[in-house]
Design an enzyme around this catalytic site. Structure first.
Site, PDB file in Angstrom:
ATOM      1  N   CYS A 176     -22.355  -0.857 -14.162  1.00 53.23           N
ATOM      2  CA  CYS A 176     -23.102  -0.933 -12.706  1.00 53.23           C
ATOM      3  C   CYS A 176     -22.818   0.268 -12.043  1.00 53.23           C
ATOM      4  O   CYS A 176     -23.403   1.009 -11.482  1.00 53.23           O
ATOM      5  CB  CYS A 176     -22.338  -2.151 -11.755  1.00 53.23           C
ATOM      6  SG  CYS A 176     -23.012  -3.707 -12.353  1.00 53.23           S
ATOM      7  N   HIS A 177     -21.220   1.035 -12.229  1.00 53.60           N
ATOM      8  CA  HIS A 177     -20.903   2.048 -11.413  1.00 53.60           C
ATOM      9  C   HIS A 177     -21.263   3.386 -11.918  1.00 53.60           C
ATOM     10  O   HIS A 177     -20.900   4.467 -11.233  1.00 53.60           O
ATOM     11  CB  HIS A 177     -19.273   1.901 -11.074  1.00 53.60           C
ATOM     12  CG  HIS A 177     -18.928   0.595 -10.259  1.00 53.60           C
ATOM     13  ND1 HIS A 177     -19.221   0.616  -8.856  1.00 53.60           N
ATOM     14  CD2 HIS A 177     -18.234  -0.221 -10.501  1.00 53.60           C
ATOM     15  CE1 HIS A 177     -18.830  -0.494  -8.357  1.00 53.60           C
ATOM     16  NE2 HIS A 177     -18.009  -1.230  -9.454  1.00 53.60           N
ATOM     17  N   CYS A 216     -14.227  -7.712  -7.952  1.00 58.63           N
ATOM     18  CA  CYS A 216     -15.432  -7.304  -8.926  1.00 58.63           C
ATOM     19  C   CYS A 216     -15.377  -7.938 -10.367  1.00 58.63           C
ATOM     20  O   CYS A 216     -16.303  -8.460 -10.694  1.00 58.63           O
ATOM     21  CB  CYS A 216     -15.443  -5.860  -9.043  1.00 58.63           C
ATOM     22  SG  CYS A 216     -17.068  -5.107  -9.155  1.00 58.63           S
ATOM     23  N   HIS A 274      10.401   6.016  10.141  1.00 53.16           N
ATOM     24  CA  HIS A 274       9.269   6.997   9.742  1.00 53.16           C
ATOM     25  C   HIS A 274       8.644   7.623  11.042  1.00 53.16           C
ATOM     26  O   HIS A 274       7.622   8.467  10.461  1.00 53.16           O
ATOM     27  CB  HIS A 274       8.232   6.281   8.679  1.00 53.16           C
ATOM     28  CG  HIS A 274       8.958   5.622   7.592  1.00 53.16           C
ATOM     29  ND1 HIS A 274       9.419   6.341   6.581  1.00 53.16           N
ATOM     30  CD2 HIS A 274       9.268   4.430   7.155  1.00 53.16           C
ATOM     31  CE1 HIS A 274      10.079   5.754   5.469  1.00 53.16           C
ATOM     32  NE2 HIS A 274      10.094   4.496   5.891  1.00 53.16           N
ATOM     33  N   CYS A 295      11.460  -0.855   0.759  1.00 58.79           N
ATOM     34  CA  CYS A 295      12.050  -0.822   2.272  1.00 58.79           C
ATOM     35  C   CYS A 295      12.359  -2.053   2.740  1.00 58.79           C
ATOM     36  O   CYS A 295      13.398  -2.192   3.245  1.00 58.79           O
ATOM     37  CB  CYS A 295      10.973  -0.012   3.093  1.00 58.79           C
ATOM     38  SG  CYS A 295      11.185   1.625   3.023  1.00 58.79           S
TER      39      CYS A 295
END
Lengths: 148, 246
Positions: free
Chosen positions: B64-65, B99, B166, B207
């Protein structure tokens, strides 16, 4: 008695009120700024040093640096620990360890002796404080030895 | 003397300008680690990219791609995008699995498993060098807001939010390591600490566990909300997949 025989006038009485209020408020603030011992037994500074410098226990050096030449990796997010014992009293150090949020709700310093008011705590840590009361006293005893 | 005074006056302005410009974690790395990322023959993440290319061929994605270099270019710079079926954002790994399941009748690949990391790395690699460009789709706004709220929410026994490190303390040192701004512009990436490849979700979980909080499960909508917010926060930074990080 220097004031013997001189009845204070109503005016001076009123004028003194602000001072009394200030003293009261000052007293309350001073009380809020420190905490009495959690155990009633003095902590052990040697054990306290081990807690401070052991990354997984005290976590201190993640954010603070201090006079620990053997520790290579120290943080700079928070004030250095050198001289902590001359800057702050025993009770002031204890309050800052137990629950610094009482002084500054925005602080990044975790509350080391508080287990409520927290959010999404991992199962292994739920209902537990970061340090025990004895460990807090050990760390306080150690920090008091950092005089310069 | 006057020059010093001028510099003092200008310093906060320069700092402000610098703060407004997102900085990739790449800039804070040791020169050796930067060199490892730059050199495709030394970058361990390229092994996953190559494995992903093989999977792309074997799985029939090209049916497809077509040529991924053309069809997938820019995808990782946009994602997460709005997905009708989810009525919310979908990340690149989620799209690959969607997909497979819906168009190929194939089983979904395990989240954080090596095949999905490989395919995700190959697809994201097609956008390397492109600026992060989140879509101006108003349907993404609720997820972005949720992601920002999660970013600013204090959590765990250590009671810290993402933002406190951050945003507020980026560039300072946590135990000797500089704190990056926390941008998602290199995932999946090879982390030396992992000795392996990992997704943004794996990094977020690190984290979360670090502040002693309960991480969300892989694939949780909270992670995709955080990613949606982080991508808008990183807009303009260049994609680095496969990045290398300490």
């Amino acid at each position: 008695m220097p004031r013997a025989g001189t009845a204070p006038s109503r005016r001076t009485c009123l004028a003194r009120w602000p001072w009394v209020l200030l003293l009261l408020a000052g007293g309350a603030a001073a009380q809020e700024d420190s905490l009495p011992s959690l155990t009633g037994t003095p902590g052990d500074a040697v054990r306290g040093r081990a807690i401070v410098t052991t990354r997984q226990r005290g976590l201190c050096l993640l954010c603070h640096s201090g006079p620990f030449p053997e520790e290579r990796f120290q943080g700079d997010l928070a004030p250095g620990l050198a001289g902590a014992g001359s800057r702050l009293s025993e009770g002031q150090l204890r309050l800052r360890l137990v629950d610094g949020r009482r002084l500054n709700p925005q602080t990044i310093m975790p509350s080391y002796y508080r287990s409520e008011g927290l959010h999404q705590v991992g199962p292994a840590w739920q209902g537990r404080t970061i340090l025990t009361a004895e460990e807090i006293e050990d760390v306080v005893a150690f920090l008091l030895t950092l005089r310069d | 003397m006057r020059r010093a005074a001028l510099a003092l006056l200008l310093a906060p302005l320069i700092a402000l300008a610098a703060a407004a410009q997102p900085q990739s974690g790449f800039e804070l790395m040791a020169p050796e680690t930067q060199a490892m990322q730059r050199d495709d023959t030394a970058n361990p993440g390229m092994l996953w990219v190559q494995e992903g290319e093989a999977l792309w061929q074997q799985s029939g994605c090209a049916g497809c791609h077509g040529d991924a270099a053309a069809s997938m270019r820019g995808a990782a710079a946009r994602y997460p995008v709005y997905d009708e079926a989810r009525a919310g954002p979908i990340d690149l790994a989620g799209r690959i699995n969607q997909c497979r399941v819906e168009r190929q009748g194939a089983p979904a690949l395990a989240l954080e498993g090596e095949p999905l990391l490989a395919l995700g790395s190959f697809v994201a690699h097609q956008s390397r060098g492109l600026p992060v460009a989140p879509p101006a789709d108003p349907r993404l706004a609720p997820a972005r807001a949720q992601g920002e709220a999660l970013f600013r929410e204090r959590r765990g026994q250590l009671n810290l939010s993402c933002a406190q490190c951050h945003d507020d303390n980026a560039g300072r040192r946590l135990a000797g390591s500089p704190i990056p701004q926390g941008h998602p512009n290199g995932y999946p990436l090879y982390r030396l600490e992992w000795q392996g490849m990992g997704s943004l979700q794996r990094r977020l979980r690190n984290c979360m566990a670090g502040v002693r909080s309960e991480p969300f499960a892989y694939g949780a909508p909270e992670y995709i909300a955080i990613e949606t917010f982080l991508m808008s926060r990183a807009a303009g930074l260049l994609l680095e997949t496969p990045a290398v990080r300490p």
